[in-house]
Structure formats: structure tokens, C-alpha cells
Design a protein around this motif. Structure first.
Motif, PDB file in Angstrom:
ATOM      1  N   ALA A  74      -3.314 -15.122   0.623  1.00  0.00           N
ATOM      2  CA  ALA A  74      -3.421 -14.262   2.271  1.00  0.00           C
ATOM      3  C   ALA A  74      -4.417 -15.264   3.169  1.00  0.00           C
ATOM      4  N   ALA A 299       1.271 -17.172   8.410  1.00  0.00           N
ATOM      5  CA  ALA A 299       2.255 -16.466   7.790  1.00  0.00           C
ATOM      6  C   ALA A 299       1.892 -15.273   6.867  1.00  0.00           C
ATOM      7  N   SER A 300       0.332 -14.986   7.231  1.00  0.00           N
ATOM      8  CA  SER A 300      -0.407 -13.835   6.148  1.00  0.00           C
ATOM      9  C   SER A 300      -0.143 -12.683   6.236  1.00  0.00           C
ATOM     10  N   LYS A 301      -0.030 -12.566   7.119  1.00  0.00           N
ATOM     11  CA  LYS A 301       0.704 -10.906   7.108  1.00  0.00           C
ATOM     12  C   LYS A 301       1.170 -10.170   6.306  1.00  0.00           C
ATOM     13  N   PRO A 302       2.030 -10.543   6.488  1.00  0.00           N
ATOM     14  CA  PRO A 302       2.751 -10.234   4.689  1.00  0.00           C
ATOM     15  C   PRO A 302       2.270 -10.053   3.786  1.00  0.00           C
ATOM     16  N   TRP A 303       1.313 -10.897   3.947  1.00  0.00           N
ATOM     17  CA  TRP A 303       0.676 -10.960   1.933  1.00  0.00           C
ATOM     18  C   TRP A 303      -0.406 -10.053   2.119  1.00  0.00           C
ATOM     19  N   VAL A 305      -0.631  -6.915   3.819  1.00  0.00           N
ATOM     20  CA  VAL A 305       0.247  -5.935   3.267  1.00  0.00           C
ATOM     21  C   VAL A 305       0.937  -5.872   1.898  1.00  0.00           C
ATOM     22  N   LEU A 306       1.365  -6.844   1.676  1.00  0.00           N
ATOM     23  CA  LEU A 306       2.036  -6.344   0.104  1.00  0.00           C
ATOM     24  C   LEU A 306       0.804  -6.123  -0.565  1.00  0.00           C
TER      25      LEU A 306
END
Length: 326
Positions: A74, A299-303, A305-306
Motif C-alpha cells: 500500500a 488504488a492503495s486504500k483496499p490494501w 484496509v486489508l
């Protein structure tokens, strides 16, 4: 979501730290095992030492490492392609209103079908695009200068009137002039917004007869190419259309070849529409192309969160398995 790159790939250097954490954990496990083997009274050790949990005791550490890997990913700033609405662009809609548009080979008529499709195109275009309208027959008329207000464009489309002759070149030249005038006002530090001409006609140019004449359609297309303003040419109608002029049935066959050449000379695209539904589909496709652009976005937000969820799982399993945090 497909990744297209990373904005800060140097963050991957943290993988060295992650590798060090893994190595340290392995060494700590081995050292603990050696200390256990040195204990002289194994019977006493079995009574006082907690029973080994097997592989499950490694789950918290494994989850911690996974969370560090995800967090590193991320921080590297992954990017992905995403369609976003354009916030600056100019489109001139140029519509043929020559008498041939009265033909009924497209129901209820070529003109009515063209109005319906153009109306939907105007209403559906993204708010940031400046849309203008030009009608042409023997001459060209700028009905609406480029604007983000759609009501005026829709009203002008509803009020289109037929006239004699087809001066396709004049329509293109009028669009170029309108775009240049608008760009001179709104250009600013970023320069003029990107522009495009959407030309919809059903027949061959009649004024002048020569399409390579100074005011001809092919000459206008070449000028558009020089100004980097492509012409999207829509050939609308069928080969069996007719209109009644002065009591005579006159065939008004579409001229696909000329429209293809206009698109080629200007660096634009050519579309063929023989029905009202096909014309609507063409306009819908153009609305997507013109109204949106593909950009690389963060596109870092999903990573993140994960990584957070895995880290919480590591803490939870550590308390459950070993009654302590890792």
C-alpha cells in the motif's frame, strides 16, 4: 481491478525489514527449542511447561508478516486505470438539415430520428463538457456556442428546420471557428481544452460540388487535422431513401465514402447508422468516449484496509493461542 504501476516503488525496500522480522522469528523459535532440549528433568518440564500448540502457535506471527507485506504494498502507491468524467473538453455537434433529411426510410423521418438521438446525446453528456450546436444546409448556422448548459442545446435541436442544399464543408468550418473563439476565452494557463467535431449528415455535399474546393468538406477536414480537432463522421440513412421535391420523387442515398474520407483526413472516426436505434447506439458510444477519460488513480486504500484487518486478526489469534500479543 488491474494494477498499472506504483507511484512510490522505493517503499518496497521495507521488504528487507519484513525479511529480517521473519528471520528473527525463525531464529527465536530455534533458540527456544535448544533451551528446552538443555532442560535436565524432562518429566518435570512436561508438568510445568504449557503443552505445545503445534503449528497453530505460528499463525499470529504469519498473519503479522502478511499484514506487513500488505502495508508495504500500500505504501508503494499502487495505481489502477479508472474512467473519470472529463472536466474540460469542447464538442461541436454539427447536424445536416438539408431537404434529404425529410426521407422516411428511417422512421418517422431522418430528421426526427436524428433529433431524438442528438437530444439524448446532449442530455447524457457529462457536465464538464462544453457542447455547442451547428446546423447546415446551403449555409451553416451556429445555433448554440459551446456551453455546459444543456437546456439551450436541447431546445435548439427540437427547433431544427430543413433547408435546401448541403454545404458540409461550411458546417465543419463553422465548428472550427466556434471552437477557436471559445478556446481563446477559456484557454488559461493549461491551454485550450481538447475539442472534437461530431458531424452527422445523410448525403453528399452539393455546395460546392468539389469537396476539395477551398470551402469543401475534404479541405475543411484537412484544416481540422492541422488544428488537432478530429471530426467524428456519422453517415445516417439508407441507400433507398427518397424525398419529394417539386412533385418529383428524388433518391437521396447516403454517401458513406465521403464521410469515411472526412473522418480519415481529420484524424477522426467514422460511424454508419441506418436506423434510429443504430444512431442512438452511436451517440451513446460517443458519449462514453467524449465524456470520460481513463486515468491512473490511487488504488492503495483496499490494501491498507486489508492490511489492517489481517493485523487485527494477528492480534486476536495471538491472544487466543498464546494469551499474549505477538
Amino acid at each position: 481491478m488491474s494494477l498499472t504501476g506504483f507511484r512510490s516503488p522505493w517503499w518496497f525496500l521495507l521488504l528487507v525489514v519484513v525479511a529480517a522480522v521473519v528471520a528473527g522469528y525463525v531464529l527465536a523459535v530455534r533458540a527456544r527449542r535448544k533451551r528446552t532440549m538443555r532442560f535436565s528433568n524432562l518429566a518435570l518440564l512436561e508438568r510445568v511447561a504449557p503443552r505445545a500448540e503445534g503449528w497453530t502457535r505460528h499463525v499470529p506471527a504469519a498473519l503479522l508478516v502478511v499484514s506487513l507485506l500488505l502495508l508495504t504494498f500500500a505504501l508503494a502507491g499502487p495505481t489502477a486505470e479508472q474512467k473519470v468524467p472529463r472536466n474540460r473538453a469542447t464538442v461541436m455537434l454539427v447536424i445536416d438539415v438539408s431537404l434529404s433529411m425529410e426521407a422516411t426510410d428511417v422512421q418517422p423521418s431522418r430528421l426526427k430520428a436524428a433529433q431524438d438521438a442528438a437530444r439524448q446525446f446532449a442530455k447524457g453528456l457529462t457536465p464538464g463538457v462544453n457542447l455547442g450546436l451547428i446546423s447546415f444546409a446551403g449555409t451553416a448556422t451556429v445555433l448554440v456556442a459551446p456551453t455546459t448548459e444543456r437546456e439551450g442545446v436541447v431546445r435548439a435541436i427540437d427547433n431544427l428546420k430543413l433547408a435546401q442544399s448541403t454545404a458540409t464543408g461550411e458546417g465543419i468550418f463553422a465548428a472550427l471557428q466556434s471552437i477557436e473563439s471559445f478556446s481563446a476565452v477559456v484557454g488559461g494557463a493549461e491551454g485550450p481544452p481538447p475539442a472534437r467535431i461530431v458531424l452527422m449528415t445523410d448525403g453528399k455535399q452539393t455546395v460546392p460540388q468539389d469537396e476539395y474546393a477551398p470551402r469543401g468538406a475534404f479541405t475543411a477536414a484537412g484544416v481540422a487535422k492541422q488544428k488537432d480537432i478530429p471530426v467524428t463522421a456519422i453517415s445516417f440513412g439508407t441507400s433507398h431513401g427518397t424525398v419529394e421535391i417539386e412533385g418529383k420523387e428524388v433518391p437521396v442515398e447516403v454517401d458513406d465514402a465521403s464521410m469515411k474520407e472526412i473522418a480519415r483526413l481529420s484524424g477522426g472516426d467514422f460511424y454508419k447508422a441506418a436506423t434510429a436505434e443504430e444512431l442512438k447506439q452511436v451517440y451513446a458510444s460517443l458519449g462514453e468516449q467524449i465524456g470520460y477519460e481513463t486515468k491512473d488513480v490511487d488504488a492503495s486504500k483496499p490494501w491498507v484496509v486489508l492490511a489492517t484487518l489481517v493485523l487485527i486478526s494477528a492480534a486476536g489469534t495471538s491472544l487466543l493461542v498464546g494469551q499474549r500479543l505477538p
